[in-house]
Every structure is written in C-alpha cells, then in structure tokens.
Write a protein that holds these residues in place. Structure first.
Motif, short mmCIF file in Angstrom:
data_model
loop_
_atom_site.label_atom_id
_atom_site.label_comp_id
_atom_site.label_asym_id
_atom_site.label_seq_id
_atom_site.Cartn_x
_atom_site.Cartn_y
_atom_site.Cartn_z
N ILE A 97 2.82 -10.16 3.39
CA ILE A 97 3.18 -8.85 4.19
C ILE A 97 1.91 -8.52 4.83
CG2 ILE A 97 4.75 -8.26 2.55
CD1 ILE A 97 3.06 -6.30 1.47
N LYS A 98 0.68 -9.43 4.82
CA LYS A 98 -0.47 -8.83 5.17
C LYS A 98 -1.26 -7.24 4.80
CE LYS A 98 0.23 -12.21 8.05
NZ LYS A 98 -0.05 -13.48 7.20
N TRP A 99 -0.49 -6.68 4.05
CA TRP A 99 -1.16 -5.51 3.53
C TRP A 99 -1.92 -5.79 2.23
CZ3 TRP A 99 -0.84 -0.91 6.11
CH2 TRP A 99 0.29 -0.70 7.07
N PRO A 100 -2.97 -4.95 1.79
CA PRO A 100 -3.87 -5.37 0.82
C PRO A 100 -3.20 -4.46 -0.37
CG PRO A 100 -4.94 -3.61 1.91
CD PRO A 100 -3.60 -3.97 2.89
N LEU A 101 -3.13 -5.47 -1.57
CA LEU A 101 -2.86 -4.65 -2.77
C LEU A 101 -3.73 -4.67 -3.72
CD1 LEU A 101 0.42 -6.82 -3.55
CD2 LEU A 101 0.44 -4.68 -2.48
N LEU A 223 -1.49 6.03 8.88
CA LEU A 223 -0.38 5.08 8.79
C LEU A 223 0.66 5.33 7.75
CD1 LEU A 223 -2.07 1.50 9.70
CD2 LEU A 223 -0.88 3.12 11.37
N MET A 224 0.26 6.27 6.86
CA MET A 224 0.92 6.48 5.61
C MET A 224 1.83 7.52 5.84
SD MET A 224 1.60 5.51 2.65
CE MET A 224 0.10 4.32 2.24
N THR A 225 2.88 6.86 6.82
CA THR A 225 4.25 7.95 7.18
C THR A 225 5.33 7.76 6.34
OG1 THR A 225 4.77 6.37 8.72
CG2 THR A 225 3.24 7.88 9.75
N ILE A 229 6.24 4.10 4.28
CA ILE A 229 6.50 4.11 2.56
C ILE A 229 7.97 3.50 2.50
CG2 ILE A 229 7.28 5.39 0.77
CD1 ILE A 229 5.15 7.61 1.89
N GLU A 230 8.88 3.87 3.41
CA GLU A 230 10.18 3.33 3.27
C GLU A 230 10.01 1.57 3.67
OE1 GLU A 230 12.68 5.16 5.72
OE2 GLU A 230 13.02 6.84 4.54
N ARG A 231 9.26 1.15 4.53
CA ARG A 231 9.10 -0.14 4.96
C ARG A 231 8.41 -1.14 3.90
NH1 ARG A 231 6.70 0.57 9.07
NH2 ARG A 231 4.53 -0.01 8.78
N LEU A 236 6.59 -3.47 -2.76
CA LEU A 236 5.64 -3.27 -3.85
C LEU A 236 6.64 -3.04 -5.16
CD1 LEU A 236 2.78 -2.13 -3.98
CD2 LEU A 236 3.81 0.17 -3.73
N LEU A 237 7.84 -2.67 -5.19
CA LEU A 237 8.49 -2.61 -6.24
C LEU A 237 8.89 -3.97 -6.68
CD1 LEU A 237 11.01 0.30 -5.35
CD2 LEU A 237 9.38 0.14 -7.01
N GLU A 238 9.27 -4.87 -5.76
CA GLU A 238 9.38 -6.29 -6.18
C GLU A 238 8.05 -7.08 -6.83
OE1 GLU A 238 10.65 -8.46 -2.81
OE2 GLU A 238 12.62 -7.24 -2.57
N THR A 239 7.10 -6.83 -6.39
CA THR A 239 5.94 -7.22 -6.81
C THR A 239 5.60 -6.65 -8.42
OG1 THR A 239 4.91 -7.26 -4.53
CG2 THR A 239 3.31 -7.42 -6.50
N ALA A 240 5.73 -5.36 -8.36
CA ALA A 240 5.51 -4.85 -9.84
C ALA A 240 6.45 -5.38 -10.69
CB ALA A 240 5.86 -3.46 -10.12
#
Length: 259
Positions: A97-101, A223-225, A229-231, A236-240
């Motif tokens: 997803i390219k975003w940092p966790l 960018l935190m609109t 968040i919906e995208r 994030l939930l699947e990763t958790a």
C-alpha cells in the motif's frame, strides 16, 4: 564469516540448542549428533557446567540442562514477541500500500513504537519513529490501545496517566469521553497540531477481546481526510487481525513445545 565471529561461542550455543531437544545426553550421543571431537565437547560442557547451565550425573555419565538456562530468555518479553511477529507483516503491507506502518506496545504510562516501516515507504513523513514514546491519552495509537485493553489494565493505566494531574477527576472524565468516541467509531485518529504537522490513523491489535498492541499509519496532516481514513482503514484492520492471528498461533506453538 566475519572476523567478529567467535567459533567457541557459536559451538557452545549449538550444544545448548541440541541439549534442549532431550532431557539427558551422554558425551558420545552429543559427539554423534554434532560431529565435534569429544575433547572439544567435554571442554564446552565443563565450561557450561562451571557457569551453571549444565549439570552432570557422574555415575551415569549423562549431562542435562539446569533451570538457569531459562534466564537466557528473561529479556525476551511478550512485547518483544509481538514486535517480532508484526514486523514482517508490516513490511509486506507497506510494500503493497506504500504507506508507512508503526507498531506500538505499552510501557508504563505511555506507548512506545517498537517497529516502523518508514524506511520501506516512499511517502514516509520521518526516517523512522522507532523508540518514540507516545502519550496514551493524546496519540492515536495510545487511544486505540487504551480503548480496547482490559478494563482492569485501563483503570490502572488511567491512574498512572493522571497521577500528577491538577484535577484528576476532570482529566479522567475527558479521557473517558475520548475513549468512548474511539470505541464507537472503531478507530482513533490524531490530526495535525502546532506541535506536529503529521497525522496518524490507528487501530488496536487484540488477542481475544483485549488489546496487546496498536498499529498506526502516519502521514502528512493535510492528507488525513475522511476519504483517506475510509480508504486506509480496511488495510489497517486486516493488518491488525493478521498480526493478532500470527501471534496467537506462534504463542500457542511455543506453549505446545514447552509442554
């Protein structure tokens, strides 16, 4: 092998690992399994015996590990295990997803980032956040953890957080209001402020019904609109969930081996 490699130390650990697979060993059995000279094995065993990690039954000529070997794992806690399990999953997701966790675990009255994939992300705000200490009552990851940890733990932690507050009752009521909102929406968010222009979206990593850690995505504040968040929330939930399942199975396998 690098020059820093000490062969005698490596051999000693190899002996300990092998001895951990059975209760008792003779020198000959160890020799057959490791293909080391008996004189070398005898010196290693004698050293481990002198240090208290091995005991010998002279009458039977058998060697066994002592309880002291358990001390070698005392520094490796459940929190360290969570980070070890979460790290490869977080790296894979970031590459997708390219975003940092970031993965955070609670320490005393704060949440500490134990692992970050910022070095693997092309859109990272910082180089890394590993080691950063986050507040439980104001950070997204802290609130995500606090909202889903056990009621007993939450009560103790809230006492710690508000121990030095001017008005603990008012501070506690405010935090309980924040927690209720996080529970209702299913996630926590920290929007940019004067102190930081970044923003974080976070959810808990739960085992059973209680949080054991938190995972968050940090990005540029603007960018935190709602659409962001919906995208990002499904990933994030699947990763958790994946981290939780992996930790559960790994922990269960360790218990089975111990028994």
């Amino acid at each position: 092998m690098e020059d820093t490699h000490i062969r005698a130390v490596a051999r000693a650990f190899s002996v300990l690992r092998l001895m951990n697979t059975a209760q008792r060993w003779t020198l000959h059995e160890l020799h057959q399994k490791m293909a080391l000279p008996k004189t070398t094995l005898f010196r290693i065993l004698s050293t481990l015996q002198a240090e208290g990690y091995v005991q010998v039954d002279v009458a039977r000529g058998q060697y066994a590990l002592t309880r002291k070997v358990r001390e070698l794992s005392d520094g490796y806690t459940e929190k360290a295990e969570i980070i070890a399990v979460a790290a490869p999953i977080a790296i894979r997701v970031t590459r997708e997803i390219k975003w940092p966790l970031a993965i955070g675990v609670r320490e005393h009255d704060g949440l500490v980032v134990g692992f970050s994939t910022m070095p693997y992300s092309p859109v990272a705000v910082h180089t890394t956040t590993v080691g950063h200490r986050l507040s439980l009552d104001n950070s997204a990851m802290g609130l995500a953890y606090l909202a889903w940890c056990s009621p007993q733990e939450r009560s103790i932690v809230m006492d710690l957080v508000h121990a030095s507050a001017t008005n603990p009752d008012v501070a506690r009521a405010l935090l309980e209001s924040k927690i209720a909102k996080v529970v209702t929406q299913g996630w926590a968010v920290r929007q940019p402020s004067m102190a930081s222009d970044s923003a974080t979206l976070a959810v808990p990593i739960c085992l059973g019904n209680a949080a054991i850690a938190a995972v968050g995505i940090t990005t540029y504040g603007k960018l935190m609109t709602r659409s962001t968040i919906e995208r990002l929330l499904p990933s994030l939930l699947e990763t958790a969930d994946e981290i939780s399942a992996s930790f559960y199975h790994r922990d269960g396998d360790a218990i089975s081996r111990a028994n």
